[in-house]
Scaffold this active site. Structure first.
Site, PDB file in Angstrom:
ATOM      1  N   GLU A 278      41.283  27.505  16.647  1.00 53.44           N
ATOM      2  CA  GLU A 278      41.225  27.079  18.114  1.00 53.44           C
ATOM      3  C   GLU A 278      41.727  25.782  18.387  1.00 53.44           C
ATOM      4  O   GLU A 278      40.698  24.802  17.940  1.00 53.44           O
ATOM      5  CB  GLU A 278      40.137  27.445  18.802  1.00 53.44           C
ATOM      6  CG  GLU A 278      40.029  27.533  20.235  1.00 53.44           C
ATOM      7  CD  GLU A 278      40.973  28.336  20.866  1.00 53.44           C
ATOM      8  OE1 GLU A 278      41.308  29.269  20.494  1.00 53.44           O
ATOM      9  OE2 GLU A 278      41.373  28.245  21.893  1.00 53.44           O
ATOM     10  N   ASP A 463      37.951  28.353  25.606  1.00 47.83           N
ATOM     11  CA  ASP A 463      37.157  29.131  24.177  1.00 47.83           C
ATOM     12  C   ASP A 463      36.752  30.420  24.594  1.00 47.83           C
ATOM     13  O   ASP A 463      36.871  31.498  23.801  1.00 47.83           O
ATOM     14  CB  ASP A 463      35.722  28.321  23.851  1.00 47.83           C
ATOM     15  CG  ASP A 463      36.274  26.704  23.653  1.00 47.83           C
ATOM     16  OD1 ASP A 463      37.070  26.504  23.091  1.00 47.83           O
ATOM     17  OD2 ASP A 463      35.467  25.877  24.077  1.00 47.83           O
TER      18      ASP A 463
END
Ligand SMILES: *[C@@H]1O[C@H](CO)[C@@H](O)[C@H](O)[C@H]1NC(C)=O
Ligand SMILES: *[C@@H]1O[C@H](CO)[C@@H](O)[C@H](O)[C@H]1NC(C)=O
Ligand SMILES: *[C@@H]1O[C@H](CO)[C@@H](O)[C@H](O)[C@H]1NC(C)=O
Length: 474
Positions: A278, A463
């Site tokens: 990520e 997220d």
């Protein structure tokens, strides 16, 4: 494609006719009913997919974010004589000079405080101020919580502090050493547009972050996590939280060494375990270059937002970062950048891994690109769930209300900026569009976001959204 254009101009004529025909209230009602159709169709897709028995390991780190108003913490102190820049803060006067520098520019910054006594004093002052509050910080715990809430079995690489254990869902396994947690506090000093401090004025709202945490920036949990990973046998390893390495005064060679430790952890996974990285916003170009060299080629999947995409694209292509990024980019332009990244990283086969999944989250839409010969499943459902999660996160409510939502996507989008590219027309009953391209080797899905108009949270959105999409594809 000519037919696409004809259809789209026909649609816009219809819209004009409709606008003419209906009074203003009817127009509003029509818009609401369109949103309701879109929402119903997306909820129906979401309900068809449940999360199976998946084990997800998430790295690295967690911290306690303490939020405080700059006007209350530093405002009462005398303003400095000058502004100045330091790579790390040693004294109160250095803090004041550097805060004044970023405050007058209105730009976000994060710096390490090398004086523990000073930092402890600041935290103590902050704790007594009205309006202060704290929250669990770092990307890894946000993703871990979302996976756990979706029903996955989760192990997080973070130190076990009382605060972190209390904030995480109980079933998340926190793999790391026990500590009191006094040193992983991050002090987030916020200021509002138009404020002043003596002769200093700030043009816009922003934040200045300080900490004296040397555990998170050095990814101190990598090694102990490794010992537990082989027993946990994750289906997916998620690598995140690396932006904590930004603006940390590493000794020469130390940052590379830590990035190589992450790479080794990714490489130690068996082929049956997929690896996701990520992205986050990295202010140091050198760190982004290090990630492109040591981490990104070892991932099967990448997640990022519309600011991070052009930076990664430019770094891969030209070795530098693009300076300005569009906050509301066109679908066609991001798809072209995604294709470039996918091609470049999809051909790279270091350690047997190549990029087979790319998820872009933007304010207006979600885009998920996967290789059709890869094990990633349910791309349409993943894009849908990511889009729904974006609304839920920002509105702070699991129940999506069309009264506080609007769609920023137009009535359709072009597939590429190349001339003669086809166009997809928006269909309220099937709002998430998926198609195959490149000879059927790549599948792409685009889901519109019902953008929340009553903003409750912005931080941590990416997220949550990335995790919600991933969990359906493992
Ligand atoms: C560290 O901070 C303390 C408390 O503010 C201060 O007394 C001390 O002089 C600082 N140390 C250095 C090296 O500046
Ligand atoms: C990055 O490099 C390319 C090619 O050398 C150049 O065209 C571009 O202007 C550079 N961008 C920045 C922000 O320096
Ligand atoms: C996003 O994650 C944070 C941290 O786990 C959580 O507090 C918040 O409720 C999440 N939002 C959504 C919509 O899941």
């Amino acid at each position: 494609m000519a037919t696409g254009r004809v259809v789209s101009s026909f649609v816009s004529i219809l819209v004009i006719v409709a606008a003419f025909w209906y009074s203003r209230d009817d127009g509003h009602a029509m818009l609401q009913s369109r949103l309701q159709d879109v929402l119903n169709a997306m909820l129906e897709v979401e309900q068809q997919y449940a999360v199976g028995e998946v084990r997800i390991a998430v790295g690295y780190g967690a911290c306690k974010d303490v939020f405080v108003h700059g006007s209350k913490l530093l405002g009462p102190l005398s303003p400095p004589q000058r502004t100045a820049h330091f790579s790390a803060i040693q004294s109160l006067s250095q803090l004041k000079e550097m805060y004044a520098l970023f405050y007058t520019a209105g730009s976000a910054a994060e710096r390490f405080v090398s004086n523990d006594t000073l930092f402890a004093e600041l935290v103590e002052m902050a704790s007594a101020l009205p309006g202060m509050y704290s929250a669990l910080g770092g990307n890894a715990p946000v993703m871990a919580s979302r996976f756990a809430k979706e029903g996955a079995k989760v192990m997080l690489a973070a130190r076990r502090t009382p605060y972190i254990l209390e904030q995480l869902p109980e079933k998340v396994i926190v793999a790391g050493e026990e500590t009191t947690g006094s040193d992983d506090i991050h002090l987030i000093i916020e200021y509002k547009a138009g404020e002043s401090w003596g002769a200093y004025h700030t043009p816009r709202a922003n934040r200045f972050i300080i900490h004296s945490d040397d555990s998170n920036p050095t990814l101190s949990t990598v090694e102990s996590f490794g010992e537990r990973l082989s027993k946990f046998r994750p289906h997916l390893l998620v690598v995140g939280g690396l932006q904590m390495m930004d603006n940390f005064p590493f000794l020469p060679g130390m940052r590379e060494e830590r990035l190589r430790a992450v790479r080794d952890q990714m490489m130690s996974m068996p082929p049956s375990t997929r690896v996701h990285f990520e992205m986050a916003s990295f202010t140091e170009t050198e760190l982004l270059a290090g990630l492109v060299e040591h981490v990104i080629p070892y991932a099967d999947s990448l997640g990022m937002n519309e600011q991070e995409l052009p930076n990664l694209h430019s770094m891969l292509r030209y070795g530098n970062v693009s300076l300005v990024a569009d906050f509301n980019p066109r679908v066609a332009s991001v798809l072209d950048q995604m294709r470039d990244i996918f091609r470049q990283l999809g051909e790279l086969r270091v350690s047997g891994r190549r990029l087979t999944r790319l998820h872009l989250h933007t304010l207006a839409f979600q885009a998920v690109m996967v290789a059709t010969d890869s094990p990633w499943t349910h791309t349409l459902a993943a894009a849908t769930k990511a889009a729904l999660t974006a609304n839920r996160h920002v509105c702070g409510n699991p129940q999506i209300s069309i009264e506080t939502a609007r769609m920023l996507m137009d009535d359709g989008f072009t597939l590429s900026e190349a001339s003669g590219s086809g166009r997809v027309i928006f269909d309220n009953q099937h709002p998430v569009s998926c198609w195959k391209e490149q000879g059927g080797r790549v599948e792409v899905c685009i889901a519109p976001v019902l953008v929340c108009t009553t903003v409750r949270h912005t931080a941590g959105g990416g997220d949550n959204i990335s995790a919600a999409g991933l969990v359906l594809q493992v």
